[in-house]
Design a protein around this motif. Structure first.
Motif, PDB file in Angstrom:
ATOM      1  N   GLY A  51       0.877  -1.223   0.129  1.00  0.00           N
ATOM      2  CA  GLY A  51       0.028  -0.016  -0.093  1.00  0.00           C
ATOM      3  C   GLY A  51       0.777   1.185  -0.054  1.00  0.00           C
ATOM      4  O   GLY A  51       0.394   2.479  -0.202  1.00  0.00           O
ATOM      5  N   HIS A  52       2.124   1.284   0.145  1.00  0.00           N
ATOM      6  CA  HIS A  52       2.896   2.504   0.045  1.00  0.00           C
ATOM      7  C   HIS A  52       2.931   3.032  -1.249  1.00  0.00           C
ATOM      8  O   HIS A  52       3.244   2.170  -2.356  1.00  0.00           O
ATOM      9  N   LEU A  53       3.044   4.366  -1.366  1.00  0.00           N
ATOM     10  CA  LEU A  53       2.974   4.963  -2.546  1.00  0.00           C
ATOM     11  C   LEU A  53       4.552   5.105  -3.305  1.00  0.00           C
ATOM     12  O   LEU A  53       5.575   5.078  -1.978  1.00  0.00           O
ATOM     13  N   LEU A  54       4.782   4.919  -4.086  1.00  0.00           N
ATOM     14  CA  LEU A  54       6.209   5.104  -4.811  1.00  0.00           C
ATOM     15  C   LEU A  54       6.961   6.424  -4.286  1.00  0.00           C
ATOM     16  O   LEU A  54       8.016   6.510  -4.038  1.00  0.00           O
ATOM     17  N   ASP A  55       6.032   7.359  -4.264  1.00  0.00           N
ATOM     18  CA  ASP A  55       6.657   8.752  -4.036  1.00  0.00           C
ATOM     19  C   ASP A  55       7.154   8.752  -2.640  1.00  0.00           C
ATOM     20  O   ASP A  55       8.081   9.230  -2.243  1.00  0.00           O
ATOM     21  N   GLU A  56       6.353   8.307  -1.698  1.00  0.00           N
ATOM     22  CA  GLU A  56       6.651   8.304  -0.430  1.00  0.00           C
ATOM     23  C   GLU A  56       7.852   7.569  -0.121  1.00  0.00           C
ATOM     24  O   GLU A  56       8.809   7.700   1.077  1.00  0.00           O
ATOM     25  N   THR A  57       7.927   6.060  -0.595  1.00  0.00           N
ATOM     26  CA  THR A  57       9.050   5.555  -0.471  1.00  0.00           C
ATOM     27  C   THR A  57      10.251   6.010  -0.918  1.00  0.00           C
ATOM     28  O   THR A  57      11.330   5.875  -0.254  1.00  0.00           O
ATOM     29  N   SER A  58      10.199   6.563  -1.943  1.00  0.00           N
ATOM     30  CA  SER A  58      11.603   7.402  -2.543  1.00  0.00           C
ATOM     31  C   SER A  58      12.100   8.387  -1.547  1.00  0.00           C
ATOM     32  O   SER A  58      13.093   8.489  -1.544  1.00  0.00           O
ATOM     33  N   ALA A  59      11.022   9.003  -0.844  1.00  0.00           N
ATOM     34  CA  ALA A  59      11.764   9.998   0.064  1.00  0.00           C
ATOM     35  C   ALA A  59      12.235   9.439   1.233  1.00  0.00           C
ATOM     36  O   ALA A  59      12.894   9.891   2.030  1.00  0.00           O
ATOM     37  N   GLU A  60      12.130   8.035   1.273  1.00  0.00           N
ATOM     38  CA  GLU A  60      12.652   7.231   2.598  1.00  0.00           C
ATOM     39  C   GLU A  60      14.234   6.737   2.010  1.00  0.00           C
ATOM     40  O   GLU A  60      15.141   6.407   3.132  1.00  0.00           O
ATOM     41  N   VAL A  61      14.491   6.751   0.833  1.00  0.00           N
ATOM     42  CA  VAL A  61      16.000   6.546   0.624  1.00  0.00           C
ATOM     43  C   VAL A  61      16.991   7.830   0.993  1.00  0.00           C
ATOM     44  O   VAL A  61      16.627   8.914   1.083  1.00  0.00           O
ATOM     45  N   TYR A  62      17.961   7.361   1.673  1.00  0.00           N
ATOM     46  CA  TYR A  62      19.029   8.326   2.160  1.00  0.00           C
ATOM     47  C   TYR A  62      20.357   7.798   1.415  1.00  0.00           C
ATOM     48  O   TYR A  62      20.485   6.945   0.832  1.00  0.00           O
ATOM     49  N   ASP A  63      21.204   8.951   1.403  1.00  0.00           N
ATOM     50  CA  ASP A  63      22.359   8.651   0.923  1.00  0.00           C
ATOM     51  C   ASP A  63      23.524   8.573   2.007  1.00  0.00           C
ATOM     52  O   ASP A  63      23.326   9.297   2.912  1.00  0.00           O
ATOM     53  N   THR A  64      24.644   8.062   1.546  1.00  0.00           N
ATOM     54  CA  THR A  64      25.809   8.031   2.601  1.00  0.00           C
ATOM     55  C   THR A  64      27.085   7.918   1.505  1.00  0.00           C
ATOM     56  O   THR A  64      27.115   7.528   0.310  1.00  0.00           O
ATOM     57  N   THR A  65      28.234   7.894   2.360  1.00  0.00           N
ATOM     58  CA  THR A  65      29.579   7.962   1.582  1.00  0.00           C
ATOM     59  C   THR A  65      30.060   6.382   1.907  1.00  0.00           C
ATOM     60  O   THR A  65      29.788   5.836   2.878  1.00  0.00           O
ATOM     61  N   PRO A  66      31.035   5.823   0.787  1.00  0.00           N
ATOM     62  CA  PRO A  66      31.434   4.495   0.997  1.00  0.00           C
ATOM     63  C   PRO A  66      32.059   4.555   2.101  1.00  0.00           C
ATOM     64  O   PRO A  66      33.188   5.490   2.225  1.00  0.00           O
ATOM     65  N   GLU A  67      32.368   3.403   2.846  1.00  0.00           N
ATOM     66  CA  GLU A  67      33.122   3.457   3.967  1.00  0.00           C
ATOM     67  C   GLU A  67      34.414   2.648   3.602  1.00  0.00           C
ATOM     68  O   GLU A  67      34.448   1.488   2.968  1.00  0.00           O
ATOM     69  N   THR A  68      35.440   2.859   4.420  1.00  0.00           N
ATOM     70  CA  THR A  68      36.716   1.970   4.610  1.00  0.00           C
ATOM     71  C   THR A  68      36.522   0.726   5.128  1.00  0.00           C
ATOM     72  O   THR A  68      35.934   0.497   6.086  1.00  0.00           O
ATOM     73  N   PRO A  69      37.087  -0.611   4.511  1.00  0.00           N
ATOM     74  CA  PRO A  69      36.486  -1.476   5.025  1.00  0.00           C
ATOM     75  C   PRO A  69      37.101  -1.880   6.558  1.00  0.00           C
ATOM     76  O   PRO A  69      38.171  -1.218   6.839  1.00  0.00           O
ATOM     77  N   SER A  70      36.771  -2.537   7.200  1.00  0.00           N
ATOM     78  CA  SER A  70      37.126  -2.950   8.900  1.00  0.00           C
ATOM     79  C   SER A  70      38.449  -3.755   8.700  1.00  0.00           C
ATOM     80  O   SER A  70      38.724  -4.151   7.830  1.00  0.00           O
ATOM     81  N   ALA A  71      39.245  -3.554   9.745  1.00  0.00           N
ATOM     82  CA  ALA A  71      40.469  -4.407   9.813  1.00  0.00           C
ATOM     83  C   ALA A  71      40.070  -5.868   9.507  1.00  0.00           C
ATOM     84  O   ALA A  71      39.051  -6.368  10.176  1.00  0.00           O
ATOM     85  N   GLY A  72      41.060  -6.736   8.887  1.00  0.00           N
ATOM     86  CA  GLY A  72      40.682  -7.945   8.712  1.00  0.00           C
ATOM     87  C   GLY A  72      39.603  -8.512   7.557  1.00  0.00           C
ATOM     88  O   GLY A  72      39.346  -9.591   7.289  1.00  0.00           O
ATOM     89  N   VAL A  73      38.960  -7.276   7.068  1.00  0.00           N
ATOM     90  CA  VAL A  73      37.823  -7.561   5.897  1.00  0.00           C
ATOM     91  C   VAL A  73      38.592  -7.597   4.500  1.00  0.00           C
ATOM     92  O   VAL A  73      39.401  -6.581   4.213  1.00  0.00           O
TER      93      VAL A  73
END
Length: 143
Positions: A51-73
């Motif tokens: 039942g969620h509208l596509l427009d409402e769902t697109s507003a829930e998308v957020y952006d982030t920057t790529p992270e450096t891998p953890s030690a041992g990864v």
């Protein structure tokens, strides 16, 4: 550049790909630009099945920057060498979009397949196509 990301799985900074998820046995998780993925159907419904509208769902998308891998990864064995070429990763509120690499038939305006002189269908360029068109639409609106 903008790319898709499954929530809870940060990208590996020295990798072009995300590792395969144990809960996803169909294929591998990949970071792809949502604007470079094509729709597999000509129309989509304005709402998700819940039942969620596509427009409402697109507003829930957020952006982030790529992270450096953890030690041992370490990067997956099939990952591209070097640092990823993207600055921003889009994180959707839903599971990953399923895509296929496909070479479609070229079509005339009336929908019929274009044919060569021998009657064989003329194929288009290989591209990524979404199997989850509503999710793709939400991601493209956010991008």
């Amino acid at each position: 550049s903008l790319f898709l990301l499954h929530p809870g799985r940060p990208p590996i900074a020295d990798s072009g790909w995300l590792p395969m998820s144990s809960s996803h046995t169909e294929g591998k998780l990949r970071l792809l630009n949502p604007l470079s993925i094509r729709f597999s159907q000509p129309r989509i419904a304005p709402k998700f099945k819940d039942g969620h509208l596509l427009d409402e769902t697109s507003a829930e998308v957020y952006d982030t920057t790529p992270e450096t891998p953890s030690a041992g990864v370490s990067a997956p064995s099939d990952s591209a060498p070097g640092s990823p070429p993207y600055e921003t990763v889009l994180v959707p509120p839903f599971t990953p979009i399923r895509v296929i690499s496909w070479r479609p038939k070229l079509r005339r305006p009336d929908g019929e397949a274009e044919r060569d002189a021998q009657g064989n269908a003329i194929m288009g360029e290989r591209a990524w196509f979404a199997l989850d068109n509503r999710r793709l639409h939400a991601m493209q609106l956010a991008a």
